[in-house]
Design a protein around this motif. Structure first.
Motif, PDB file in Angstrom:
ATOM      1  N   THR A   8      59.399  20.262  14.583  1.00 46.58           N
ATOM      2  CA  THR A   8      59.545  20.242  16.036  1.00 46.58           C
ATOM      3  C   THR A   8      60.620  21.245  16.477  1.00 46.58           C
ATOM      4  O   THR A   8      61.774  21.115  16.123  1.00 46.58           O
ATOM      5  CB  THR A   8      59.964  18.833  16.505  1.00 46.58           C
ATOM      6  OG1 THR A   8      59.069  17.897  15.939  1.00 46.58           O
ATOM      7  CG2 THR A   8      59.912  18.724  18.009  1.00 46.58           C
ATOM      8  N   HIS A   9      60.225  22.246  17.222  1.00 44.13           N
ATOM      9  CA  HIS A   9      61.183  23.220  17.734  1.00 44.13           C
ATOM     10  C   HIS A   9      61.198  23.138  19.245  1.00 44.13           C
ATOM     11  O   HIS A   9      60.333  23.676  19.921  1.00 44.13           O
ATOM     12  CB  HIS A   9      60.817  24.635  17.278  1.00 44.13           C
ATOM     13  CG  HIS A   9      61.134  24.877  15.844  1.00 44.13           C
ATOM     14  ND1 HIS A   9      62.128  25.718  15.425  1.00 44.13           N
ATOM     15  CD2 HIS A   9      60.593  24.359  14.719  1.00 44.13           C
ATOM     16  CE1 HIS A   9      62.192  25.716  14.112  1.00 44.13           C
ATOM     17  NE2 HIS A   9      61.271  24.897  13.655  1.00 44.13           N
ATOM     18  N   HIS A  10      62.228  22.460  19.761  1.00 42.90           N
ATOM     19  CA  HIS A  10      62.275  22.253  21.210  1.00 42.90           C
ATOM     20  C   HIS A  10      62.317  23.562  21.976  1.00 42.90           C
ATOM     21  O   HIS A  10      61.772  23.679  23.054  1.00 42.90           O
ATOM     22  CB  HIS A  10      63.474  21.371  21.567  1.00 42.90           C
ATOM     23  CG  HIS A  10      63.233  19.927  21.297  1.00 42.90           C
ATOM     24  ND1 HIS A  10      62.919  19.044  22.290  1.00 42.90           N
ATOM     25  CD2 HIS A  10      63.212  19.240  20.138  1.00 42.90           C
ATOM     26  CE1 HIS A  10      62.740  17.855  21.749  1.00 42.90           C
ATOM     27  NE2 HIS A  10      62.917  17.952  20.448  1.00 42.90           N
ATOM     28  N   ALA A  11      62.987  24.563  21.396  1.00 37.10           N
ATOM     29  CA  ALA A  11      63.123  25.825  22.105  1.00 37.10           C
ATOM     30  C   ALA A  11      61.761  26.492  22.303  1.00 37.10           C
ATOM     31  O   ALA A  11      61.590  27.322  23.191  1.00 37.10           O
ATOM     32  CB  ALA A  11      64.046  26.751  21.338  1.00 37.10           C
ATOM     33  N   LEU A  12      60.812  26.145  21.443  1.00 42.59           N
ATOM     34  CA  LEU A  12      59.517  26.809  21.490  1.00 42.59           C
ATOM     35  C   LEU A  12      58.502  26.036  22.338  1.00 42.59           C
ATOM     36  O   LEU A  12      57.452  26.551  22.671  1.00 42.59           O
ATOM     37  CB  LEU A  12      58.952  26.982  20.069  1.00 42.59           C
ATOM     38  CG  LEU A  12      59.864  27.760  19.114  1.00 42.59           C
ATOM     39  CD1 LEU A  12      59.241  27.850  17.728  1.00 42.59           C
ATOM     40  CD2 LEU A  12      60.142  29.164  19.649  1.00 42.59           C
ATOM     41  N   THR A  13      58.835  24.801  22.679  1.00 41.94           N
ATOM     42  CA  THR A  13      57.894  24.042  23.490  1.00 41.94           C
ATOM     43  C   THR A  13      58.212  24.256  24.962  1.00 41.94           C
ATOM     44  O   THR A  13      59.310  24.642  25.332  1.00 41.94           O
ATOM     45  CB  THR A  13      57.977  22.535  23.176  1.00 41.94           C
ATOM     46  OG1 THR A  13      59.275  22.079  23.543  1.00 41.94           O
ATOM     47  CG2 THR A  13      57.730  22.258  21.711  1.00 41.94           C
ATOM     48  N   THR A  14      57.231  24.007  25.807  1.00 40.82           N
ATOM     49  CA  THR A  14      57.448  24.224  27.236  1.00 40.82           C
ATOM     50  C   THR A  14      58.071  22.994  27.879  1.00 40.82           C
ATOM     51  O   THR A  14      58.599  23.076  28.968  1.00 40.82           O
ATOM     52  CB  THR A  14      56.119  24.536  27.946  1.00 40.82           C
ATOM     53  OG1 THR A  14      55.172  23.543  27.557  1.00 40.82           O
ATOM     54  CG2 THR A  14      55.616  25.913  27.571  1.00 40.82           C
ATOM     55  N   GLU A  15      57.998  21.851  27.162  1.00 40.92           N
ATOM     56  CA  GLU A  15      58.522  20.609  27.715  1.00 40.92           C
ATOM     57  C   GLU A  15      60.048  20.605  27.643  1.00 40.92           C
ATOM     58  O   GLU A  15      60.620  20.681  26.556  1.00 40.92           O
ATOM     59  CB  GLU A  15      57.942  19.449  26.911  1.00 40.92           C
ATOM     60  CG  GLU A  15      58.073  18.099  27.566  1.00 40.92           C
ATOM     61  CD  GLU A  15      57.346  18.003  28.902  1.00 40.92           C
ATOM     62  OE1 GLU A  15      57.891  17.344  29.788  1.00 40.92           O
ATOM     63  OE2 GLU A  15      56.259  18.604  29.036  1.00 40.92           O
ATOM     64  N   SER A  36      70.552  14.846  17.485  1.00 38.37           N
ATOM     65  CA  SER A  36      70.648  15.370  16.111  1.00 38.37           C
ATOM     66  C   SER A  36      69.535  16.375  15.850  1.00 38.37           C
ATOM     67  O   SER A  36      69.736  17.400  15.191  1.00 38.37           O
ATOM     68  CB  SER A  36      70.528  14.238  15.094  1.00 38.37           C
ATOM     69  OG  SER A  36      71.487  13.267  15.358  1.00 38.37           O
ATOM     70  N   GLU A  37      68.360  16.067  16.369  1.00 36.17           N
ATOM     71  CA  GLU A  37      67.224  16.959  16.158  1.00 36.17           C
ATOM     72  C   GLU A  37      67.469  18.308  16.851  1.00 36.17           C
ATOM     73  O   GLU A  37      67.224  19.364  16.273  1.00 36.17           O
ATOM     74  CB  GLU A  37      65.978  16.287  16.735  1.00 36.17           C
ATOM     75  CG  GLU A  37      64.715  16.702  16.036  1.00 36.17           C
ATOM     76  CD  GLU A  37      63.530  15.964  16.621  1.00 36.17           C
ATOM     77  OE1 GLU A  37      62.627  16.662  17.094  1.00 36.17           O
ATOM     78  OE2 GLU A  37      63.531  14.710  16.628  1.00 36.17           O
ATOM     79  N   LEU A  38      67.975  18.246  18.070  1.00 36.51           N
ATOM     80  CA  LEU A  38      68.281  19.483  18.790  1.00 36.51           C
ATOM     81  C   LEU A  38      69.364  20.275  18.059  1.00 36.51           C
ATOM     82  O   LEU A  38      69.275  21.499  17.919  1.00 36.51           O
ATOM     83  CB  LEU A  38      68.746  19.174  20.215  1.00 36.51           C
ATOM     84  CG  LEU A  38      67.659  18.762  21.207  1.00 36.51           C
ATOM     85  CD1 LEU A  38      68.287  18.286  22.511  1.00 36.51           C
ATOM     86  CD2 LEU A  38      66.704  19.927  21.475  1.00 36.51           C
ATOM     87  N   ARG A  39      70.401  19.576  17.581  1.00 36.12           N
ATOM     88  CA  ARG A  39      71.506  20.256  16.891  1.00 36.12           C
ATOM     89  C   ARG A  39      70.995  21.017  15.676  1.00 36.12           C
ATOM     90  O   ARG A  39      71.448  22.119  15.380  1.00 36.12           O
ATOM     91  CB  ARG A  39      72.556  19.222  16.474  1.00 36.12           C
ATOM     92  CG  ARG A  39      73.885  19.822  16.020  1.00 36.12           C
ATOM     93  CD  ARG A  39      74.878  18.724  15.690  1.00 36.12           C
ATOM     94  NE  ARG A  39      74.356  17.829  14.694  1.00 36.12           N
ATOM     95  CZ  ARG A  39      74.290  16.498  14.801  1.00 36.12           C
ATOM     96  NH1 ARG A  39      74.755  15.901  15.877  1.00 36.12           N
ATOM     97  NH2 ARG A  39      73.767  15.762  13.848  1.00 36.12           N
ATOM     98  N   ALA A  40      70.000  20.438  14.986  1.00 34.91           N
ATOM     99  CA  ALA A  40      69.466  21.064  13.776  1.00 34.91           C
ATOM    100  C   ALA A  40      68.509  22.214  14.098  1.00 34.91           C
ATOM    101  O   ALA A  40      68.453  23.200  13.363  1.00 34.91           O
ATOM    102  CB  ALA A  40      68.761  20.017  12.923  1.00 34.91           C
ATOM    103  N   HIS A  41      67.759  22.097  15.194  1.00 30.41           N
ATOM    104  CA  HIS A  41      66.668  23.051  15.414  1.00 30.41           C
ATOM    105  C   HIS A  41      66.840  23.939  16.640  1.00 30.41           C
ATOM    106  O   HIS A  41      66.279  25.035  16.692  1.00 30.41           O
ATOM    107  CB  HIS A  41      65.341  22.304  15.529  1.00 30.41           C
ATOM    108  CG  HIS A  41      65.021  21.490  14.321  1.00 30.41           C
ATOM    109  ND1 HIS A  41      64.754  22.062  13.101  1.00 30.41           N
ATOM    110  CD2 HIS A  41      64.969  20.153  14.132  1.00 30.41           C
ATOM    111  CE1 HIS A  41      64.540  21.109  12.209  1.00 30.41           C
ATOM    112  NE2 HIS A  41      64.676  19.934  12.809  1.00 30.41           N
ATOM    113  N   ALA A  42      67.555  23.485  17.646  1.00 28.93           N
ATOM    114  CA  ALA A  42      67.710  24.268  18.882  1.00 28.93           C
ATOM    115  C   ALA A  42      69.063  23.926  19.504  1.00 28.93           C
ATOM    116  O   ALA A  42      69.135  23.256  20.526  1.00 28.93           O
ATOM    117  CB  ALA A  42      66.574  23.960  19.847  1.00 28.93           C
ATOM    118  N   THR A  59      74.725  21.325  21.460  1.00 28.53           N
ATOM    119  CA  THR A  59      74.847  20.140  20.616  1.00 28.53           C
ATOM    120  C   THR A  59      75.689  20.349  19.349  1.00 28.53           C
ATOM    121  O   THR A  59      76.059  19.375  18.706  1.00 28.53           O
ATOM    122  CB  THR A  59      73.455  19.618  20.212  1.00 28.53           C
ATOM    123  OG1 THR A  59      72.617  20.739  19.911  1.00 28.53           O
ATOM    124  CG2 THR A  59      72.832  18.797  21.328  1.00 28.53           C
ATOM    125  N   GLY A  60      75.985  21.600  18.982  1.00 24.95           N
ATOM    126  CA  GLY A  60      76.743  21.849  17.745  1.00 24.95           C
ATOM    127  C   GLY A  60      78.244  21.936  17.999  1.00 24.95           C
ATOM    128  O   GLY A  60      78.699  22.404  19.043  1.00 24.95           O
TER     129      GLY A  60
END
Lengths: 412, 64
Positions: A8-15, A36-42, A59-60
């Protein structure tokens, strides 16, 4: 690693996700799992706030420190693009301007009027008085009925008594200012409720500043009043500053006392280490760890970029809002090993629970001493302290700008 | 090791005094940092690095 969530890459989704996010059911001490998911991926990505605006959520830990220490980042709430926490807070801020929401040089000018009272030496000199306040409240707890609500009987009175003494505010008025302070930091308060609460507090403190002008005493409000006499502050600025010191001086520490106690009760091995320790270093470490782990200012530090800034692989444009999620920064595995584990011995002094940069909490030395006295005394004197309800029944301040519990029924 | 402080930047958080009380103090009138030892002994190096890292105003520089 959960194989479903990994790609899941939040930065790449439009939502664009809404912020703030909800904590997971059954995990009242942990930040929302999405962080945590955002911190790891976006680690720098857009979120949507209550008013539809889409500032950047950071988030980091390292990015947060870099931005909070960056003079190209502003805390000025009157700038367009500033990401307000709620409609109530936005309306309230238009009423009272204080150094917490100003940039240098005005921020430094006003903050330095009150910094002397919070120096390490001055606060250490208050330790015996704080110890006495805590001991007396525990005497009353032990003599009174049980179960008892620890928030009303102990967590709120300790910092309220201390800040009243420091400022020179009569403690008999505590219900007046506690009720209004609560309204100020409730994200669901309407603009009308927030404005009414802050106006009442400022009117009350303006009267007190007037009294201190007429009859100066050995307290901090008298020093603030002296700045009015010297022409360095207007009456309005002085009353607004007094309001900031009073609200910030009791609500946050009260939440750390009650929520910290609940966290320790739920981690009996850690509670035992605190209760049985005679070592001030272990107590000081436990305070830092609970500050890190609980990070009660859970709705993010808010800023606005003054210039284009490169951070976390994106370009934040001048005029765009920034939300620094310190709760997530304090769980960053790059900085804290096993960040989701409460370990009172780890002394995580580099946490960002008090923020970072020139706006880092003014009252932190006082909060540290109050919490050190409470944590080293309460559990030792009431060794059988336990919850008098199921944890599922405890009302958490999910809707608060500052996290904590509304009530904490305890017995022993 | 040489310690350089910037009193204009200092916000009087007191973090340096907690980390290295033998090297840093605060002015009585406003809590702004003062240096007790400009060239502290080498065994203070670790607490000095901690003080510099903790300073929220980035007002402490070290020359090693």
């Amino acid at each position: 690693m959960n194989p479903v969530s990994a790609p899941t890459h939040h930065a790449l989704t439009t939502e664009i996700p809404d912020y703030p996010m909800s904590r997971a059911t059954g995990c009242p001490f942990d930040p929302p799992p999405e962080l945590s998911e955002l911190r790891a991926h976006a680690p720098v990505s857009r979120v949507r706030l209550w008013d539809g605006s889409t500032p950047w959520l950071v988030t980091g830990y390292a990015d947060q420190r870099a931005l909070l220490g960056d003079p190209r980042v502003s805390a000025d709430v009157t700038r367009s693009g500033y990401p307000h926490q709620s409609a109530g807070l936005k309306a309230r801020r238009a009423e009272a301007s204080t150094f917490i929401n100003q940039d240098d040089p005005e921020h430094a000018r006003q903050r330095r009027m009150v910094t002397a009272a919070f120096s390490i030496k001055r606060v250490e000199a208050m330790r015996p008085a704080i110890q006495r306040i805590v001991e007396e409240l525990i005497d009353e707890l032990l003599a009174g009925p049980k179960p008892v609500d620890l928030v009303q009987a102990f967590a709120l009175p300790v910092p309220s008594l201390v800040i009243c003494e420091l400022l020179g505010v009569p403690y008999q008025d505590h219900e007046f200012f506690q009720v209004r302070s609560r309204a100020l930091i409730k994200s669901t308060a309407t603009p009308e409720e927030s404005v009414a609460a802050v106006r009442e507090l400022i009117a009350y403190l303006d009267d007190l500043v007037g009294e201190k002008l007429a009859h100066p005493a050995e307290d901090l409000l008298s020093l603030v009043a002296e700045q009015v006499r010297a022409g360095a502050l207007t009456r309005r600025e002085a009353a607004s500053m007094a309001q900031l010191l009073l609200v910030a001086g009791h609500e946050t520490t009260a939440n750390m006392i009650a929520l910290g106690t609940l966290a320790l009760i739920e981690h009996p091995d850690q509670l035992a280490r605190v209760r049985e320790s005679q070592d001030p270093k272990l107590i000081a470490s436990a305070v830092e760890e609970l500050l890190r782990y609980l990070n009660i200012v859970h709705s993010g530090r808010r800023r606005v970029a003054l210039e284009d800034i490169e951070v976390g692989g994106v370009t934040v444009r001048a005029g765009e809002g920034l939300v620094l999620a310190n709760d997530s920064g304090n769980r960053d595995p790059e900085v804290f090993a096993e960040p989701d584990r409460l370990d009172v011995g780890r002394n995580p002094r580099r946490h960002v629970a008090f923020g970072f940069g020139v706006h880092q909490c003014l009252g932190q030395p006082l909060a540290r001493v109050e919490l050190q006295v409470v944590y080293s005394t309460l559990y030792r004197r009431i060794p059988g302290l336990r919850l008098a309800a199921d944890i599922e029944q405890i009302p958490f301040k999910h809707d608060g700008l500052v996290y904590g519990v509304y009530e904490l029924p305890v017995t022993w | 090791m040489k310690v350089i402080i910037d009193q204009d930047k200092c916000v009087a958080s007191g973090q340096c005094v907690l980390a290295a009380p033998e090297v840093f103090d605060q002015r009585e009138e406003d809590g702004i940092v003062v240096l007790l030892a400009e060239n502290p002994p080498q065994d203070a190096a670790e607490s000095l690095r901690e003080a510099a890292a903790l300073c929220p105003a980035l007002a402490i520089a070290l020359e090693e």
